[in-house]
Scaffold this active site. Structure first.
Site, PDB file in Angstrom:
ATOM      1  N   ASN A  19       0.915  -1.122  -0.108  1.00 20.50           N
ATOM      2  CA  ASN A  19       0.108   0.043  -0.057  1.00 20.50           C
ATOM      3  C   ASN A  19       0.878   1.214   0.184  1.00 20.50           C
ATOM      4  OD1 ASN A  19      -1.695   2.187   0.557  1.00 20.50           O
ATOM      5  ND2 ASN A  19      -2.046   1.409   2.652  1.00 20.50           N
ATOM      6  N   TRP A  20       0.923   1.825  -1.406  1.00 20.64           N
ATOM      7  CA  TRP A  20       1.957   3.006  -1.142  1.00 20.64           C
ATOM      8  C   TRP A  20       1.256   4.237  -0.666  1.00 20.64           C
ATOM      9  CZ3 TRP A  20       4.006   2.985  -7.155  1.00 20.64           C
ATOM     10  CH2 TRP A  20       4.772   1.783  -7.199  1.00 20.64           C
ATOM     11  N   LYS A  21       0.072   4.452  -0.268  1.00 21.14           N
ATOM     12  CA  LYS A  21      -0.685   5.610   0.341  1.00 21.14           C
ATOM     13  C   LYS A  21      -0.200   6.869  -0.569  1.00 21.14           C
ATOM     14  CE  LYS A  21       0.200   3.512   4.822  1.00 21.14           C
ATOM     15  NZ  LYS A  21       0.082   3.742   6.278  1.00 21.14           N
ATOM     16  N   HIS A 109      -9.796   1.521   4.831  1.00 15.81           N
ATOM     17  CA  HIS A 109      -8.354   1.798   5.719  1.00 15.81           C
ATOM     18  C   HIS A 109      -8.563   2.730   6.907  1.00 15.81           C
ATOM     19  CE1 HIS A 109      -4.278   2.808   6.428  1.00 15.81           C
ATOM     20  NE2 HIS A 109      -3.953   1.515   5.783  1.00 15.81           N
ATOM     21  N   GLU A 111      -6.852   5.018   7.782  1.00 17.96           N
ATOM     22  CA  GLU A 111      -6.461   6.451   7.340  1.00 17.96           C
ATOM     23  C   GLU A 111      -7.875   7.143   6.643  1.00 17.96           C
ATOM     24  OE1 GLU A 111      -2.885   5.716   5.255  1.00 17.96           O
ATOM     25  OE2 GLU A 111      -1.887   5.312   7.360  1.00 17.96           O
ATOM     26  N   GLU A 181      -5.353  -4.527  11.014  1.00 14.53           N
ATOM     27  CA  GLU A 181      -4.444  -3.539  10.983  1.00 14.53           C
ATOM     28  C   GLU A 181      -4.831  -2.585  12.257  1.00 14.53           C
ATOM     29  OE1 GLU A 181      -2.315  -2.401   7.023  1.00 14.53           O
ATOM     30  OE2 GLU A 181      -4.111  -1.105   7.235  1.00 14.53           O
ATOM     31  N   GLY A 187       2.411   2.632  10.696  1.00 21.15           N
ATOM     32  CA  GLY A 187       3.643   3.753  10.463  1.00 21.15           C
ATOM     33  C   GLY A 187       4.433   4.040  11.703  1.00 21.15           C
ATOM     34  N   SER A 227       3.592  -1.731  10.563  1.00 19.33           N
ATOM     35  CA  SER A 227       4.929  -1.709  10.568  1.00 19.33           C
ATOM     36  C   SER A 227       5.607  -3.119  10.474  1.00 19.33           C
ATOM     37  CB  SER A 227       5.315  -1.299  12.089  1.00 19.33           C
ATOM     38  OG  SER A 227       4.881   0.033  12.355  1.00 19.33           O
ATOM     39  N   GLY A 249       4.810   1.581   4.434  1.00 17.70           N
ATOM     40  CA  GLY A 249       6.020   2.111   4.100  1.00 17.70           C
ATOM     41  C   GLY A 249       7.361   1.204   3.659  1.00 17.70           C
TER      42      GLY A 249
HETATM   43  P1  PGA Z   1       2.831   0.677   7.550  1.00  9.38           P
HETATM   44  O1  PGA Z   1       1.284   0.859   7.091  1.00  9.38           O
HETATM   45  O2  PGA Z   1       3.467  -0.826   7.130  1.00  9.38           O
HETATM   46  O3  PGA Z   1       3.654   1.817   7.012  1.00  9.38           O
HETATM   47  O4  PGA Z   1       2.799   0.654   9.105  1.00  9.38           O
HETATM   48  C1  PGA Z   1       0.601  -0.162   6.887  1.00  9.38           C
HETATM   49  C2  PGA Z   1      -0.679   0.199   6.253  1.00  9.38           C
HETATM   50  O5  PGA Z   1      -1.596   1.287   6.713  1.00  9.38           O
HETATM   51  O6  PGA Z   1      -1.420  -0.338   5.389  1.00  9.38           O
END
Ligand code: PGA
Length: 273
Positions: A19-21, A109, A111, A181, A187, A227, A249
């Site tokens: 997931n590149w966001k 998600h 976010e 998640e 993150g 993470s 990330g």
């Molecule tokens: P992260 O994000 O690996 O940077 O913690 C995971 C995600 O939100 O899908």
């Protein structure tokens, strides 16, 4: 819960998703996917499915590259609107994604829930829109740090799953992916332990059983996200109910992401950690 015995061990194929966001413009996307394509060996994906979820503006570039160079990675998106078309300025419809060859769409998600006020109802509508266009929803669920501290993790997970999935046909649920998640792990560099990830993924599966029956629950792939890195991937994937990883990330760099894909290959019978 009894550990899976070898003859009843799950046969779900691992799914590792990047997931590149809101990272990588379409030029950076081109370089990253080309790099990944050059590094990927047939044995890397012989037993593992891999998806990439770039920003919308990269999708066409990534699709052309994956198809043109026969890179065995499935195209994913990070979100979509719940309508097929209409006066929704700034939005992208599931129909548009399907036409681009997108096969997996992240839905709900944390976010999106947190920064864009995505309610449980909207998550449910979006999930149905993705199914309507024969793409696979990756339904994201997870608790906040406060909920965890208050012992409310399971309550949170079951209410999110119930709100998103109630009323669906078990055959629709069976083909889905659920990503557990925990919000406190996203993150932060503070991944869940493999035991905590397994407990939550197992709880997700039990909730799916109650909502859609045992067969659907057995076939849904449950990912862990938060993470994930090349060091913790193999331990997480060794857990019997962790069927894949949703990587933020650490998916931005092709070599790092590939290390995670390689660490996710099944290594004999899976154990309960
Ligand atoms: P992260 O994000 O690996 O940077 O913690 C995971 C995600 O939100 O899908």
């Amino acid at each position: 819960m009894t550990p899976s015995s070898p003859d009843t061990a799950p046969t779900r194929r691992p799914l590792v998703s990047g997931n590149w966001k809101m990272h990588h413009d379409h030029i950076e996307a081109l370089h990253t996917v080309r790099d990944l394509g050059l590094r990927l060996k047939p044995e890397d994906i012989a037993q593992v499915d891999v998806t990439l979820h770039p920003p919308f503006t990269d999708l066409r570039t990534v699709q052309t590259l994956l198809e043109g160079e026969s890179i065995p990675v499935a195209l994913g998106a990070q979100h979509c609107n719940d309508h097929d078309r209409g006066a929704y300025t700034g939005e992208v419809s599931p129909q548009m994604l399907a036409r681009l060859g997108v096969r997996y769409v992240l839905v709900g998600h944390s976010e999106r829930r947190q920064h864009f006020a995505m309610s449980d109802d909207l998550v449910a509508a979006t999930l149905r829109a993705v199914l309507r266009h024969e793409m696979t929803p990756v339904l994201c669920v997870g608790e906040t740090e406060e909920e965890r501290a208050a012992g409310l993790t399971e309550e949170r997970l079951s209410s999110q799953l119930d709100a998103a999935l109630r009323g669906l046909d078990p055959s629709q649920v069976a083909g889905m992916v659920v990503a557990y998640e925990p919000i406190w792990a996203i993150g932060t560099g503070r991944a869940a332990t493999s035991v905590d990830a397994e407990d939550a993924c197992l709880f997700v599966r039990e909730t799916l059983r109650a909502l859609a029956g045992p067969e659907a629950a057995q076939s849904v792939r449950v990912q862990y996200g938060g993470s994930v890195n090349p060091e913790n991937a193999a331990d997480l994937m060794a857990e019997p109910d962790v069927d894949g990883l949703l990587v933020g990330g650490a998916s931005l760099d092709a070599a790092t992401f590939l290390e995670i894909v390689r660490a996710s290959r099944p290594a004999g019978p899976r154990r309960r950690g």
